[in-house]
Motif scaffolding. Sequence first.
Motif, PDB file in Angstrom:
ATOM      1  N   LEU A   1       0.811  -1.220   0.000  1.00 25.97           N
ATOM      2  CA  LEU A   1       0.000   0.000   0.000  1.00 25.97           C
ATOM      3  C   LEU A   1       0.841   1.265   0.000  1.00 25.97           C
ATOM      4  N   SER A   2       2.072   1.192   0.524  1.00 24.75           N
ATOM      5  CA  SER A   2       2.926   2.377   0.444  1.00 24.75           C
ATOM      6  C   SER A   2       3.201   2.732  -1.022  1.00 24.75           C
ATOM      7  N   LEU A   3       3.436   1.729  -1.859  1.00 27.18           N
ATOM      8  CA  LEU A   3       3.654   1.975  -3.282  1.00 27.18           C
ATOM      9  C   LEU A   3       2.393   2.538  -3.935  1.00 27.18           C
TER      10      LEU A   3
ATOM     11  N   THR B   1       2.026   6.303  -5.564  1.00 24.73           N
ATOM     12  CA  THR B   1       1.661   6.408  -6.985  1.00 24.73           C
ATOM     13  C   THR B   1       0.440   7.299  -7.178  1.00 24.73           C
ATOM     14  N   SER B   2      -0.592   7.100  -6.360  1.00 28.13           N
ATOM     15  CA  SER B   2      -1.837   7.838  -6.535  1.00 28.13           C
ATOM     16  C   SER B   2      -1.764   9.263  -5.983  1.00 28.13           C
ATOM     17  N   SER B   3      -0.715   9.594  -5.241  1.00 22.08           N
ATOM     18  CA  SER B   3      -0.608  10.920  -4.624  1.00 22.08           C
ATOM     19  C   SER B   3       0.093  11.938  -5.510  1.00 22.08           C
ATOM     20  N   PHE B   4       0.718  11.489  -6.606  1.00 18.27           N
ATOM     21  CA  PHE B   4       1.503  12.400  -7.443  1.00 18.27           C
ATOM     22  C   PHE B   4       1.044  12.347  -8.889  1.00 18.27           C
ATOM     23  N   PRO B   5       1.028  13.495  -9.564  1.00 13.89           N
ATOM     24  CA  PRO B   5       0.785  13.491 -11.011  1.00 13.89           C
ATOM     25  C   PRO B   5       1.979  12.863 -11.725  1.00 13.89           C
TER      26      PRO B   5
ATOM     27  N   GLN C   1      -5.954   3.969 -13.282  1.00 14.41           N
ATOM     28  CA  GLN C   1      -5.899   4.431 -11.897  1.00 14.41           C
ATOM     29  C   GLN C   1      -6.651   3.490 -10.960  1.00 14.41           C
ATOM     30  N   SER C   2      -7.716   2.903 -11.457  1.00  7.08           N
ATOM     31  CA  SER C   2      -8.505   2.002 -10.622  1.00  7.08           C
ATOM     32  C   SER C   2      -7.786   0.685 -10.334  1.00  7.08           C
ATOM     33  N   GLN C   3      -6.706   0.408 -11.077  1.00  5.46           N
ATOM     34  CA  GLN C   3      -6.000  -0.870 -10.927  1.00  5.46           C
ATOM     35  C   GLN C   3      -4.679  -0.748 -10.177  1.00  5.46           C
ATOM     36  N   VAL C   4      -4.296   0.475  -9.750  1.00  5.07           N
ATOM     37  CA  VAL C   4      -2.966   0.645  -9.172  1.00  5.07           C
ATOM     38  C   VAL C   4      -2.794  -0.150  -7.874  1.00  5.07           C
TER      39      VAL C   4
END
Length: 498
Positions: free
Chosen positions: A98-100, A104-108, A369-372
């Motif tokens: 979950l850290s990865l 990933t989802s926190s940055f453009p 994005q839904s699969q990250v």
Amino acid sequence: MAMLDITIVNVALPEIQKNFSSDFSNLQWVLNAYTLVYAAMLLPVSKLADIIGRKKVFLLGLGIFVIGSLASGLASSDLWLNMFRGFQGIGGAAMMSLSLTIVTSSFPEKQRGLALGIWSSAVGLAISGGPLIGGTLVDNLGWRSIFLVNIPFGILAILLGILFIQESKRKSNEKIDFLGFVLSTALIFTMVYALIQKEMHVNYLWTDWHIVSLFGLSIILLIAFIMAEKNVKQPMIGLSIFRKWSFNGANIAAFALGAGLYGGFTYLTILMQNYMGYSAFETGVKMLLISGFTMILGPMAGIISGKIGNRWLISGALFIGAIGVLVIRHMIKVPFEWGYLMPGFILLGISNALVNPPISNAAMSSVDQSQVGMASGILNVFRQLGISFGVVMLGIKLTEGYNHSLDKHIMEIQNIDSAFKNQMLDIFHKTGAFAGSQIFDSKQAEWFKQMPAFEDIKNIVFSAFSTGMKDVNLFIAIFLLIGSLASAFLINKKRRTE
């Protein structure tokens, strides 16, 4: 902390064995209990986080890890320690996967390369820096400190997580795929357990029923999982994720990196401690030549991968690693000297620093994005399976090369009768390639030192290990080259646009 607890325990095993008077098989489970549960839980926690929220599951994982660390540090027997290590593995899986996903989802996309570079630097530093940190703690504070040290850092991470991590959007209409949960967990569990069985029982052939039955069960579970996921409206893993060639290439590269470089760290550590005479701390300092590069080149690699893409950076980094181990293979000889390892270590350090950020970037940027969340879990599963596979396969090659060289050169010694030669071979085979100089330094080996051919025998044993290490390095190079080629052919050349 999650990756560090895979490698840091190695240097503490002798102290743990003294404390609990454990046999070797029980001692191995201090490592394997964590690894087994950690690998099996990577996918379930990733999917659970997508459904109820990544922040919640990540913080829950941190809490489980802290409690497991406290319990492990206070364990009163090896049985309790192994059980608490398994519990700790649940938290480690949530933290790692979950850290990865959160990063990933926190940055453009423009900033994601640098962010993943910093994240990957932490991973590389944890894996290769484990012996140094573990050796420092064990030498100064005892073996329990390697678990108890997680508590203050874990509490700090929980507080920072509560304050700064943004909760992901919950998929309120999605239900938990319980069948997928069970099948995927059992699949990875049986696959890793089969490799652990092979690692723990050197005398088992690949055709032994203990191994074949577990691999056979894992194949059945894989088929059942695929069939179940195809017929479920809301599957645990959308199998369409594997239609993306870049994602597959990144996973193959992660597996090759785990099998080659990270699996090989085990045997480089044995070489330095058991044959070159370095302490755990001194071994850790030497390994800094590999891990130190991640602090400087890791973030830079993340920036570069964001600008030029991931394909050639991954392929080139793995190729550099292959050259590094081939340099070690060419130079290593008896008597072992640090100068033989240093040039190869520098190349391995550059490879380790450059390869992790673009692997993470390639995998996460190739999916929607839904699969990250699930992509992160799958990538970490491939990396962990690679490490487990590499440790087993490289151990087999080391033992085969060691035994073959021993059998050949012991029988060539003059002025010793054949019966005594066979007795020596039996002792060396039973103690194994990992014993090193310990077999000659122990009280039981005093009779060896009275022999006129003592120095010749010692040189033969050390040369046999050198032969085994040459085979190990060749296989590491093969693993890394496979990953390099897979990256070059499968990963898209162009970056995926936002």
